[in-house]
Design an enzyme around this catalytic site. Structure first.
Site, PDB file in Angstrom:
ATOM      1  N   CYS A 358       0.870  -1.409   0.082  1.00  0.00           N
ATOM      2  CA  CYS A 358      -0.121   0.028  -0.191  1.00  0.00           C
ATOM      3  C   CYS A 358       0.794   1.567   0.236  1.00  0.00           C
ATOM      4  O   CYS A 358       0.394   2.343  -0.538  1.00  0.00           O
ATOM      5  CB  CYS A 358      -0.925   0.017   1.156  1.00  0.00           C
ATOM      6  SG  CYS A 358      -1.832  -1.435   1.384  1.00  0.00           S
ATOM      7  N   ILE A 359       2.059   1.258   0.503  1.00  0.00           N
ATOM      8  CA  ILE A 359       2.958   2.317   0.783  1.00  0.00           C
ATOM      9  C   ILE A 359       3.675   2.517  -0.494  1.00  0.00           C
ATOM     10  O   ILE A 359       4.706   3.350  -0.386  1.00  0.00           O
ATOM     11  CB  ILE A 359       3.759   2.614   2.074  1.00  0.00           C
ATOM     12  CG1 ILE A 359       4.502   1.326   2.149  1.00  0.00           C
ATOM     13  CG2 ILE A 359       2.440   2.650   3.231  1.00  0.00           C
ATOM     14  CD1 ILE A 359       5.562   1.601   3.557  1.00  0.00           C
TER      15      ILE A 359
END
Lengths: 364, 364
Positions: A358-359
Site C-alpha cells: 500500500c505504501i
C-alpha cells in the site's frame, strides 16, 4: 494533464506485472498524527526500513512535505539509493494515490495513469477530508519523471487492482462495486474501463477482501498474482474467524476459472497472521479526530502477508512478530525461488491502515 | 548533506562559465504578495515568459509550492520543455538560493554547492524572515538530481559571483565584504574561500554594484564575463546619476588588470535603462509588511541589462520598454555573434528586486 478521449489500453499501452523490471519505487512519508501514533515517529521508522530494504534491489524516491523534508533527508543520510524529494500529500499511501504506469507495446514508452481519488469513499464513507493533495500526487510524479500522464474518467486506487501483465486483472467486488466509488457505473462498465485503461482483456472478480479492511476490501491485501496463471490468497482455517468465509468465497470464485490467455488458475494459500488487534497503548498515541478512520483499542487489524512488494530481485514482505511470520516467509520464498524474500516489521504500517504494498508504487 | 572538510575546488572541481553547455535551468515561482504586486500574478506571467524563452534552448525545471502547483502546471500546459515540480521556498530567487554546480576536471561529475543563505543580510539588514525554505532549496535540487552536494562554511549567494570557467572570479566588495554576510572573515579569507570552493585562482574585485540594489550590490546586475578576458559593465554617461561614480569606479578597478590566465582585461560598456522608478500604482499592489523590502512609489529601481542569462545557444535578456532596449540588445548581439539574443519584458521581475539572471540557475 489534459484528458485524452482514448484510454491508454486502446492505444497500445499495458500495465506490466509487478515482477517485470522496475526502474524505481515511489513512496510517501507518513506524517498525520490523527492516523499515525506518536506523531508518526514509529511509522516513519518503519517506512525507513521498508525504503532501505527495497533500495537493495531498486532505487527509491520518497516524497515528503516541506515541513518534514529536513528530517526525512536526515533519516536516509548518505544512502545513495533513496532519493528524498518535496512532494506533499494528505497521507502516505503511494499505491493508491501514485500513478499506475503502463508501457507501450511497440515504443516501450511509459504513461502514468492518474486515477480519480476520493480517499476511499468520498464525503460520505471516505477516510478523511480533504484529499486534494493526494489527488495531485500522480500528476506531480509524471511531471517529475517527464512521463506523459492521463487523467482517468473514474475513481480507482492502485491497491484495488492486480495484473498478470498478460491481459488479466484481479480485483474485488466489495471495493469496485461499492457505491462510494463509481455509483454511476455498472459492473460491465467497470470491467470495460479496467480493460481499456490497463490494456487487459479479462477481469477476475473475487467477492470480498480482508475483514475490516477500511479500503473496502482492496485486492492487494487479499490476493495477488505470483506468476501468470497462479494466485496467492490470504487464508485461515479458523471457521470462527469472520475472515474464513471471505477466503472460502474467494477460492470458490477463482477455482475453475481461466485467465486472459486461457490458463486454468492455480490458487496458493498464504496463512494470515493473528488475528491482530490494536492495543490500548497504540490507540492512545493517535490524535482523535472526526474523520472516518477508527483507531480504537481492540480494533481488529487487517493484517495480511499478501501485502508484499515484488521489486526486481527482492520481495519485501511485512512481519508481525507472529508465529506465522516464518511460515508465510517460507511459502513466498518457495513460490519465488529466484527472489530474495526480505521481511520488514509491518505492524506500525498496519496500525495506519495498510502495509508494504500500500505504501509503494513501482515504476517500470 | 554532510559537510566535507575539503572544499570541492581543492578536490578537482571547478565552476564552468555560463556559456558552457547546460543540461537544464532551474527556476522558482513568485508567490509572496508582500513582494510581488497583485498577488504575484503579473510576475508569474513574466516568469512564464522567461521560462518559455529559455526552454527554446535548454530544458527548464520550475519549483513551486504545493498551494500554487496546479496553477503553475496549468500555465505551462503541455510545454514539454518546462517541468513543474513541487519545491517550496520563501521567495523566487533561484540564482541566490539554488546550488552552484561545479564539475570535476577528470571524471566530469557534478557537485552542487549549497551556500549558506541569510536572505541578503540576516536578522539585521536582510530582506525578510524567515528564510528557512530558501536555505533548503539547494539541497532539494541536489537530492532531486541525484548529484552529490556540499554545504559551504560561509554565506554566499549565486548572484554575488561570476566566473570565466578558467580560474577567475568576479565580485563586488560592497556585497562580499558587507558585515551582514561573513563578518568573521577578512577579505583575504573570502578570496581563499571563493577560490577553494569554485576551483579558481584569482578574484577580481569591483567596489560596488548597481545603485539601490537591495542585494548589497550583486555582481550579476553590474558586470559579467562575456568570454575569457572580456567583461561587460553596466554604464551611464550621466554624471548627475549616483550610478555614474559606481560604474567609473568599476572601470578603474578592472582596467589594467589581468585574469587568472594572465590575459589583460577588456571592458565593454553596456548602457543602463532609465533611470527607472516604481509608480504609485505598482507600489499600491504590494502588501505592506514590516520586512526589509521597500516597495514605495518613487523608489529608484536597480534595472540593468547585465542581468541576462546565457543558456546554450540563447541569451535571455530583460527589456524595460525603454529607448535603451534596442541599443543594449544590439551590443549583446554583437558580443555574442553565435547566440540568439531574446528580450523578455523584465519590469515585473525588476519590481520584485532582480531580473532574469537572478531568477535562474543553470545546471551544466
Amino acid at each position: 494533464m489534459i484528458p485524452s478521449p482514448t484510454p491508454p489500453g486502446l492505444r497500445g499501452y499495458r500495465m506490466p506485472a509487478e515482477w517485470a523490471p522496475q526502474s524505481q519505487v515511489w513512496m510517501l512519508w507518513p506524517e498525520r498524527p490523527d492516523n499515525w501514533r506518536l506523531g508518526a515517529k514509529p511509522a516513519q521508522q518503519a517506512f525507513v526500513e521498508v525504503a532501505r530494504a527495497i533500495s537493495r534491489f531498486t532505487p527509491v524516491t520518497l516524497g515528503v512535505s516541506a515541513q518534514q523534508y529536513r528530517h526525512a533527508r536526515t533519516c536516509f543520510g548518505m544512502d545513495a539509493n533513496v532519493r528524498v524529494v518535496e512532494l506533499s500529500s494528505n497521507d502516505a499511501w503511494m499505491r493508491d494515490v501514485g500513478p499506475t504506469f503502463v508501457r507501450h507495446g511497440e515504443s516501450g514508452g511509459l504513461l502514468g495513469i492518474d486515477w480519480q481519488f476520493n480517499a476511499w469513499g468520498g464525503l460520505h464513507s471516505g477516510l478523511y477530508f480533504p484529499w486534494d493533495r493526494d489527488d495531485e500526487v500522480a500528476d506531480k510524479i509524471v511531471s517529475l519523471t517527464g512521463t506523459p500522464g492521463q487523467r482517468a474518467d473514474f475513481v480507482l486506487e492502485g491497491g484495488a487492482i492486480h495484473v498478470d501483465g498478460e491481459g488479466t486483472v484481479l480485483t474485488t467486488e466489495e471495493c469496485l462495486l461499492h457505491p462510494n466509488r463509481n455509483p454511476q457505473l455498472s459492473k460491465a462498465d467497470i470491467e470495460r474501463r479496467l480493460c481499456d485503461w490497463l490494456g487487459a482483456e479479462k477481469v477476475l472478480w473475487i467477492p470480498e477482501g480482508i475483514f475490516e479492511d477500511e479500503t473496502d476490501g482492496h485486492i492487494d491485501n487479499m490476493a495477488c498474482f505470483i506468476r501468470p496463471g497462479e494466485i496467492a490468497l490470504a487464508w485461515t482455517d479458523d471457521e470462527s474467524d469472520p475472515q474464513y468465509a471471505r477466503s472460502q468465497a474467494a477460492l470458490a470464485a477463482l477455482q475453475g476459472q481461466t485467465d486472459a490467455c486461457g490458463r486454468l488458475l492455480t490458487v496458493h494459500k498464504l496463512p494470515l497472521p493473528g488475528p491482530l488487534y490494536m492495543t490500548a497503548e497504540e490507540a492512545a498515541g493517535v490524535d482523535p479526530d472526526s474523520s472516518g478512520m477508527s483507531r480504537a483499542a481492540g480494533d481488529r487489524l487487517a493484517g495480511s502477508y499478501i501485502n508484499f512488494l515484488i521489486s526486481n530481485g527482492g520481495i519485501i514482505m511485512p512481519a508481525f512478530d507472529d508465529p506465522m511470520d516464518t511460515v508465510a516467509c517460507a511459502c513466498v520464498q518457495e513460490w519465488f525461488p529466484e527472489h530474495e524474500v526480505v521481511m520488514v516489521p509491518g505492524r506500525e504500517i498496519l496500525l495506519g491502515g495498510g502495509n508494504i504494498h500500500c505504501i509503494t508504487q513501482q515504476q517500470p
